[in-house]
Write an enzyme that holds these catalytic residues in place. Structure first.
Site, PDB file in Angstrom:
ATOM      1  N   ARG A   1      61.111  35.291  63.041  1.00  0.00           N
ATOM      2  CA  ARG A   1      61.057  36.343  62.010  1.00  0.00           C
ATOM      3  C   ARG A   1      61.972  37.506  62.372  1.00  0.00           C
ATOM      4  NH1 ARG A   1      55.470  39.596  63.229  1.00  0.00           N
ATOM      5  NH2 ARG A   1      55.173  38.827  65.331  1.00  0.00           N
TER       6      ARG A   1
ATOM      7  N   GLU B   1      51.993  39.680  45.081  1.00  0.00           N
ATOM      8  CA  GLU B   1      53.085  38.726  45.298  1.00  0.00           C
ATOM      9  C   GLU B   1      53.623  38.129  44.001  1.00  0.00           C
ATOM     10  OE1 GLU B   1      50.110  38.609  46.823  1.00  0.00           O
ATOM     11  OE2 GLU B   1      50.571  39.141  48.896  1.00  0.00           O
TER      12      GLU B   1
ATOM     13  N   HIS C   1      55.459  33.507  59.322  1.00  0.00           N
ATOM     14  CA  HIS C   1      54.121  33.078  59.726  1.00  0.00           C
ATOM     15  C   HIS C   1      53.758  31.710  59.143  1.00  0.00           C
ATOM     16  CE1 HIS C   1      54.198  37.240  60.834  1.00  0.00           C
ATOM     17  NE2 HIS C   1      52.947  37.249  61.275  1.00  0.00           N
TER      18      HIS C   1
ATOM     19  N   ASP D   1      44.761  34.201  63.204  1.00  0.00           N
ATOM     20  CA  ASP D   1      44.300  34.525  61.845  1.00  0.00           C
ATOM     21  C   ASP D   1      43.639  33.324  61.167  1.00  0.00           C
ATOM     22  OD1 ASP D   1      44.878  37.170  61.819  1.00  0.00           O
ATOM     23  OD2 ASP D   1      46.754  37.000  60.699  1.00  0.00           O
TER      24      ASP D   1
END
Lengths: 281, 317
Positions: B13, B61, B112, B120
């Protein structure tokens, strides 16, 4: 700018186009299309500043986005009669190998269309993106969009409505077609929208109401007011009260003709109520 | 056998962030949108350097995808940023209609991805995104393997006119491809030459494939590792040429075996040159909380799993 009589004549012809298009293929959405005929005619022949030649980026002109893509018949008729493509092409509506798909698309390269729509609730976001691009390009022209009232049940609209006010997108005039009908019945029965005006205002928009959304003079007057409210830090919403199926008596005030084509006999009745003005395609 | 050195582990990232920073300086049409994950997506620099070209859209989104589609009308090149789950599954219809079907020049940049998101857990660990995106007509799907390659891919996709899905990840992983490389969309990269088995890997699994070759080499197995950074369009030719030499193949990806790279490769082989294939991928399952290394081991996505798959596929030749 055309005079009112010319716009009336064009509207009548557009109604004929709508009826003939959906009749030929026994499918399509005449109700909402008829309800918005005056709005589209006014938009493309008076309200918008637009170029004759179509370019996707639309730099230096006003742009329009249709979010409720199922009213493609009125969109196609007005685009053709505004010079974007030959009116004869209306004959190809919904048939194989056509640029006039059931719902509008850029995919077949039809001039005048800048985004695909049909799956509801997406047009507001797209229109806002185009509005932001105008600002980045220092282009002072406006973005216009049209949305069904039932379409406001889609949550993405409210993301977009919140975004627009929060980011002072004040170069957009988003019009809601308040005809109170959707496929399964009146919006008040299917899923009540509540007070749309208060909702937009609570989200930080300037709201203009056009109570006679099938009256060309009222539309022109109301849209002029809406235009005067742009550039003041707030997005502008027009609540356009229309009658679904307007101009064909048996189609009016009901959801029954949302997505149903007239049969031969019904077509003749509808056409008789809208005598040919500019010539059928 | 050619060997590769980790020049210092970095997260992919951050490669995206570095690429975006460079694009900000070199291409004034590039704009960026983010759904409340600026830090996670490493978009801070772009935002600081070009506040007028950066759009914070909040936790919305669907609106972000629509805004991006609209921004292309007027010549902008939007890069959207959020986690892979929220970049794909959450907004599939928005991407389908407003981006892919509409042919808009939007770059959907997704961090991710996969199990290596870690603690998570499954709500955020999408293992279906490659499948979702590759099924969309006209969509380019890219999953680079390390920091340097992610940076290069980010820069390269701005030059491609059309929708792109760029997939990268959260953890620090080996950085072993050349700095300032030129990234060619759709061009597979041969990392090692081999004669016994072809290993086609994408994303984080490329380094694992290279690690596997060391053990395989000790066992006398000559493995040809191909880095498939572009899953669509797939470099059919590179795959077919390699299996014509090795006669068997292992595909490796941080994704469900349903709908991923492996299935794309299987289609190419089935229609051109039927070849024994084994899949290193998740087995139609959701993930769970854990460290990236624990998860990759539990779900069979590391170099050990690749070695086992190689041994299995070679017996099927």
């Amino acid at each position: 700018m055309a005079n009112i009589q010319q716009l009336e004549d064009l509207t009548t012809q557009v109604r004929r186009d709508i009826l003939r298009m959906v009749h030929k293929v026994n499918s399509g959405h005449p109700g909402g299309s008829l309800g918005c005929a005056e709005f589209f005619v006014a938009l493309y022949n008076d309200i918008m500043e637009r170029h004759d030649d179509f370019e996707m980026d639309g730099i230096g002109e006003d742009l329009f986005f249709l979010s409720n893509g199922h009213i493609s018949p009125v969109y196609y008729s007005v685009l053709a009669r505004s010079g974007y493509f030959p009116v004869e092409e209306l004959n190809t509506f919904r048939i194989i190998d056509s640029r006039l798909q059931g719902h509008p698309t850029t995919h077949e390269g039809l001039p005048g269309i800048r985004i695909a729509s049909g799956s509801l609730g997406q047009g507001m976001s797209v229109a806002l993106g185009a509005a932001q691009a105008k600002k980045l390009n220092n282009d002072s022209h406006l973005i216009y969009s049209l949305h069904g009232d039932g379409e406001l049940q889609e949550g993405q609209n409210w993301e977009a409505i919140m975004y627009a006010a929060g980011n002072n997108v004040d170069n957009i005039i988003a019009t809601i077609d308040l005809n109170g009908q959707q496929i399964d019945g009146p919006t008040d029965v299917v899923l009540p929208l509540g007070n749309v005006k208060e909702k937009f205002e609570a989200f930080g928009w300037t709201v203009i109401e056009i109570n006679q959304g099938n009256n060309l003079e009222e539309i022109l007057k109301g849209m002029k007011v809406a235009k005067s409210k742009t550039g003041q830090g707030k997005p502008v919403c027009v609540l356009l009260k229309t009658v679904m199926g307007n101009g064909v008596d048996f189609m009016m005030h009901t959801h029954a003709w949302h997505g149903k084509a007239p049969n031969d006999e019904q077509l003749e009745i509808g056409l008789a109520q809208n005598a040919e003005t500019l010539g059928d395609y | 056998m050619k060997t590769y050195t980790n020049t210092g582990s970095k997260d992919t990232r951050s490669g995206f962030g570095a690429g975006l920073t460079e694009l900000g300086q070199t291409n004034e049409n590039v704009v960026a949108l983010c759904a409340d994950l600026i830090g996670s997506l490493k978009m801070d620099d772009f935002k600081a350097n070009h506040p007028d070209r950066f759009f914070q859209v909040g936790i919305a989104e669907a609106n972000m995808i629509g805004l991006a589609a609209g921004l292309t009308i007027g010549g902008k090149i939007p890069f959207t940023g959020t986690f892979a789950n929220f970049s794909t599954g959450r907004v599939y219809d928005q991407i389908r209609q407003s981006v892919a079907y509409s042919g808009k020049n939007v770059k959907i940049c997704a961090s991710h991805a996969g199990l290596t998101l870690g603690e998570d857990g499954a709500t955020h660990q999408i293992l279906e995104d490659i499948g979702l995106m590759k099924m969309l007509p006209g969509m380019v799907v890219i999953n680079p393997c390390d920091y340097n390659q992610t940076k290069a891919a980010t820069i390269a996709i701005a030059e491609h006119n059309g929708p792109v899905y760029l997939r990268f990840g959260r953890p620090k992983v080996a950085n072993f491809t050349p700095e300032n490389q030129t990234f060619e969309i759709g061009k597979a990269l041969h990392l090692t030459e081999g004669s016994d088995v072809t290993i086609v890997a994408t994303g984080h699994l490329v380094w694992e494939a290279l690690e596997a070759t060391k053990e395989l080499n000790e066992k006398g197995v000559s493995a040809e590792v191909i880095n498939i950074h572009t899953i669509k369009p797939l470099d059919d030719k590179a795959i077919l040429e390699s299996v014509s030499k090795t006669g068997c193949i292992v595909t490796a990806e941080e994704h469900n075996h349903l709908g991923g790279l492996g299935e794309s490769v299987a289609r190419v082989l089935a229609t051109n040159r039927p070849t024994p294939q084994e899949f290193v991928a998740t087995n139609d399952t959701f993930g769970e909380s854990g460290t990236p290394a624990q998860l990759m081991e539990k779900y069979g996505l590391n170099s050990d799993a690749i070695v086992k798959a190689v041994e299995k596929v070679m017996k099927r030749k």
